[in-house]
Design an enzyme around this catalytic site. Sequence first.
Site, PDB file in Angstrom:
ATOM      1  N   ALA A 136      -7.403  -9.693  -1.677  1.00 17.94           N
ATOM      2  CA  ALA A 136      -7.660  -8.335  -2.169  1.00 17.94           C
ATOM      3  C   ALA A 136      -6.516  -7.935  -3.091  1.00 17.94           C
ATOM      4  O   ALA A 136      -5.350  -8.037  -2.725  1.00 17.94           O
ATOM      5  CB  ALA A 136      -7.743  -7.355  -1.006  1.00 17.94           C
ATOM      6  N   VAL A 166      -3.291 -10.360   0.609  1.00 18.52           N
ATOM      7  CA  VAL A 166      -3.291  -9.175  -0.250  1.00 18.52           C
ATOM      8  C   VAL A 166      -2.301  -9.358  -1.385  1.00 18.52           C
ATOM      9  O   VAL A 166      -1.201  -9.882  -1.185  1.00 18.52           O
ATOM     10  CB  VAL A 166      -2.905  -7.924   0.585  1.00 18.52           C
ATOM     11  CG1 VAL A 166      -2.625  -6.729  -0.305  1.00 18.52           C
ATOM     12  CG2 VAL A 166      -3.986  -7.580   1.601  1.00 18.52           C
ATOM     13  N   LYS A 167      -2.726  -8.910  -2.567  1.00 16.87           N
ATOM     14  CA  LYS A 167      -1.808  -8.894  -3.720  1.00 16.87           C
ATOM     15  C   LYS A 167      -1.540  -7.439  -4.070  1.00 16.87           C
ATOM     16  O   LYS A 167      -2.469  -6.648  -4.258  1.00 16.87           O
ATOM     17  CB  LYS A 167      -2.474  -9.614  -4.890  1.00 16.87           C
ATOM     18  CG  LYS A 167      -1.783  -9.411  -6.228  1.00 16.87           C
ATOM     19  CD  LYS A 167      -2.452 -10.261  -7.284  1.00 16.87           C
ATOM     20  CE  LYS A 167      -1.988  -9.922  -8.678  1.00 16.87           C
ATOM     21  NZ  LYS A 167      -2.507 -10.860  -9.679  1.00 16.87           N
ATOM     22  N   THR A 168      -0.275  -7.090  -4.166  1.00 16.33           N
ATOM     23  CA  THR A 168       0.055  -5.721  -4.515  1.00 16.33           C
ATOM     24  C   THR A 168       1.254  -5.723  -5.460  1.00 16.33           C
ATOM     25  O   THR A 168       1.701  -6.792  -5.897  1.00 16.33           O
ATOM     26  CB  THR A 168       0.317  -4.892  -3.235  1.00 16.33           C
ATOM     27  OG1 THR A 168       0.375  -3.504  -3.578  1.00 16.33           O
ATOM     28  CG2 THR A 168       1.603  -5.292  -2.528  1.00 16.33           C
TER      29      THR A 168
END
Length: 256
Positions: A136, A166-168
């Site tokens: 995500a 997760v990539k943020t």
Amino acid sequence: MHNRLSRIIKPKSGRCVMLAVDHGYFGNVPGQLKCFGDLNPLFEHADALMLTRGMLRSCVSPDNDIPIVLRVSAGASMLKELSNEDINVTIEDAIRLNVSAITCSIFIGGEFEKNSLMNLSKLVNWGQEYGIPTLAVTAVGREMVRDDRYLGMASRMAAEMGATFVKTYYCENFENVTSICPVPVVIAGGKKVEERDALQMAKDAIEKGAVGVDMGRNIFQSDSPIGMIKAVRAIVHENASVDEAYNIYQNGPKGL
Ligand code: 5RP
């Protein structure tokens, strides 16, 4: 699922250096992406490649066994509302392309927030059925603040919905993002900055709980893309200091 994820997040270090080259999916074609074929020498230094189906088909040799994280969302251009995207690739085509993970963006607080969350749910459901991890991407709208409260909330929501990782974005107090996200977190690089600053960001992110990076512009727009990806690898996989990594970058070949 675990086996595919292990192709991306390397079991030996528990970390990963992904090369992001999917920017063109919403019409953003920076620097070296204008001539995608030129990026091929970089691929052997990356643990995984994040890109679209079109670029995979036309620019990556099927002989290359680099794990692919396939962006399967589209529908918005940078000229309009970015959060207005849908899923544009079938799970059958993702399987046919032998990808190691599928990915889409979620736009928390964006105009089409709900649709983007349902996009992620669709991928998680597909992934559960076929054993394919879902990444995500906590995309940030133009007016969103990139702080730990917002990015932490977006990352946690992605994990709650079943994202495998997760990539943020990196931000101050990044430990407040990783500490409430129960799945692995990687950071995007963001806009091109000085190489030392990008390396410092990677170092800080790892120290504050990220398992790696999914970096694009700060690698391929560097004057030494290979030096830069090797430098990032040293930080991510070998816990090198920023000075040691910067030295690796400086000794890298100019251009690709
Ligand atoms: C866009 C993306 C891009 O892959 C990501 O932002 C690219 O990385 P960088 O910011 O390091 O160029 O997911 O939503």
